[in-house]
Write an enzyme that holds these catalytic residues in place. Structure first.
Site, PDB file in Angstrom:
ATOM      1  N   CYS A 256     -42.985  92.442  30.406  1.00  0.00           N
ATOM      2  CA  CYS A 256     -42.660  92.317  28.983  1.00  0.00           C
ATOM      3  C   CYS A 256     -43.893  92.095  28.107  1.00  0.00           C
ATOM      4  O   CYS A 256     -44.109  92.812  27.118  1.00  0.00           O
ATOM      5  CB  CYS A 256     -41.628  91.210  28.768  1.00  0.00           C
ATOM      6  SG  CYS A 256     -42.217  89.519  29.035  1.00  0.00           S
ATOM      7  N   HIS A 304     -40.079  85.480  27.407  1.00  0.00           N
ATOM      8  CA  HIS A 304     -39.846  86.922  27.259  1.00  0.00           C
ATOM      9  C   HIS A 304     -40.201  87.349  25.848  1.00  0.00           C
ATOM     10  O   HIS A 304     -40.036  86.587  24.889  1.00  0.00           O
ATOM     11  CB  HIS A 304     -38.383  87.272  27.550  1.00  0.00           C
ATOM     12  CG  HIS A 304     -38.144  88.750  27.659  1.00  0.00           C
ATOM     13  ND1 HIS A 304     -38.455  89.467  28.782  1.00  0.00           N
ATOM     14  CD2 HIS A 304     -37.650  89.648  26.770  1.00  0.00           C
ATOM     15  CE1 HIS A 304     -38.153  90.749  28.589  1.00  0.00           C
ATOM     16  NE2 HIS A 304     -37.670  90.879  27.366  1.00  0.00           N
ATOM     17  N   HIS A 316     -38.240  96.571  24.665  1.00  0.00           N
ATOM     18  CA  HIS A 316     -38.819  95.593  25.595  1.00  0.00           C
ATOM     19  C   HIS A 316     -38.737  96.118  27.018  1.00  0.00           C
ATOM     20  O   HIS A 316     -38.049  97.097  27.309  1.00  0.00           O
ATOM     21  CB  HIS A 316     -38.106  94.237  25.463  1.00  0.00           C
ATOM     22  CG  HIS A 316     -36.711  94.206  26.031  1.00  0.00           C
ATOM     23  ND1 HIS A 316     -36.211  93.136  26.722  1.00  0.00           N
ATOM     24  CD2 HIS A 316     -35.703  95.130  26.000  1.00  0.00           C
ATOM     25  CE1 HIS A 316     -34.959  93.377  27.101  1.00  0.00           C
ATOM     26  NE2 HIS A 316     -34.629  94.566  26.671  1.00  0.00           N
TER      27      HIS A 316
END
Length: 341
Positions: A256, A304, A316
């Site tokens: 990520c 994240h 993402h």
């Protein structure tokens, strides 16, 4: 981490699966899991793996920096040692010449000299040469001290590097363990379970999320804070469908924070490696202020990150079960946002 919605159909199909193999691969029997329990366990494993991944990324960044500092110190010490060896050679030549010419006491040499005035001139020259020699000796001693200081600093960096390498191994073991457990859990799906009603529909929904129906691949929304943000969004669109690989920063696979770093690197902006650092790399903005290109962060531990692309959605890299894709912000608990440029 990847959201439950994208895996719901696949994990529901596990409800009737046998559980003879333990969740952590221990071989112990496990009670039959409900669809919700399967989904919760897979999501938890992926979140824990991502937390460990970000720690791995941060530790690797520090290890790389320590390795560069160590190399710089070693190079500097090597250059000083070359100069030290040259200075030592010069001193050795002077000392040998003095030894060969030394023989008589200066007072005796003066008494026996046929030309006292010439002798005194020579003595004055020798004295000046002696002063230069003393300065050269002092210079050598200074170089020795500097080299020892460099060696001490290099030892500290080497110790730091070894410590970071130990951390890397520990984080890697944690990551591979979590991901392995998730894979074992998901691998219980046999062909019949994967073809159950709802499963294919869920996968079609996941595939549709790979391409944004509101923007063509490679295009960037016009309402961005600036050209660099637009370039980062465009890069992220071009990487839709790329696989998630922990620790990867592109160009063909990402985790990520690696995707975010690569997107802004392509736009000419250097970002830190980890989510924990990226959230502090720009100006914080509220969810209501979001513009395409803003970094959006999730979970209480800021583990994240994605790139906002407008309309309540982001691009993402979710987790190993899903490629880089478009997803709604509501897929995960929102923790904050940063505007880089």
């Amino acid at each position: 981490m990847g959201g439950g919605k994208a895996r719901t159909a696949a994990t529901i199909a596990l409800a009737g699966a046998a559980t003879a193999t333990g969740f952590d691969g221990t071989g112990h029997a496990e009670p039959q899991l409900t669809p919700g329990q399967v989904e919760a366990k897979v999501d938890r494993l992926y979140r824990e793996a991502e937390v460990a991944t970000e720690k791995y990324n941060g530790t690797k960044e520090k290890a790389d920096a320590a390795r560069q500092r160590l190399k710089g110190l070693q190079d500097q010490a090597a250059r000083k040692e070359e100069r030290l060896n040259s200075a030592r050679d010069a001193l050795g030549s002077v000392a040998a010449a003095q030894y060969r010419a030394g023989g008589l006491d200066p007072a005796v040499q003066l008494a026996l000299s046929d030309d006292p005035d010439r002798y005194l001139e020579n003595a004055e020259f020798v004295e000046r040469a002696g002063n230069r020699q003393n300065a050269a000796v002092a210079g050598v001693r200074k170089q020795l001290r500097e080299i020892e200081q460099l060696r001490g600093a290099a030892h500290i960096e080497l110790t730091s590097l070894r410590s970071r390498q130990t951390e890397l191994k520990r984080h890697k073991k944690t990551i591979t363990g979590k991901l392995g457990s998730a894979r074992r859990l998901l691998s219980r799906l046999d062909a019949q379970e994967r073809s159950r009603p709802g499963v294919s529909q869920g996968r079609a929904s996941r595939a549709a999320d790979v391409r944004d129906p509101l923007a063509a691949p490679g295009s960037a929304p016009s309402q961005t804070p600036g050209s660099r943000a637009a370039a980062a969004v465009s890069y992220a669109h071009q990487k839709l469908g790329s696989p998630y690989v922990w620790g990867a920063t592109g160009p063909n696979a990402f985790d990520c924070s690696g995707l975010v770093q690569a997107a802004y690197r392509a736009a000419g902006v250097a970002l830190p490696r980890t989510t924990y650092s990226q959230i502090a790399a720009g100006r914080r903005v509220s969810r209501s202020e979001l513009l395409p290109g803003d970094l959006v962060f999730f979970y209480a531990g800021i583990s994240h990150v994605g790139i906002y692309v407008g309309n309540g959605r982001m691009i993402h890299a979710p987790n190993p079960s899903a490629p880089v894709r478009i997803a709604p912000l509501d897929e995960m608990p929102f923790a904050g946002a940063t505007r880089v440029v």
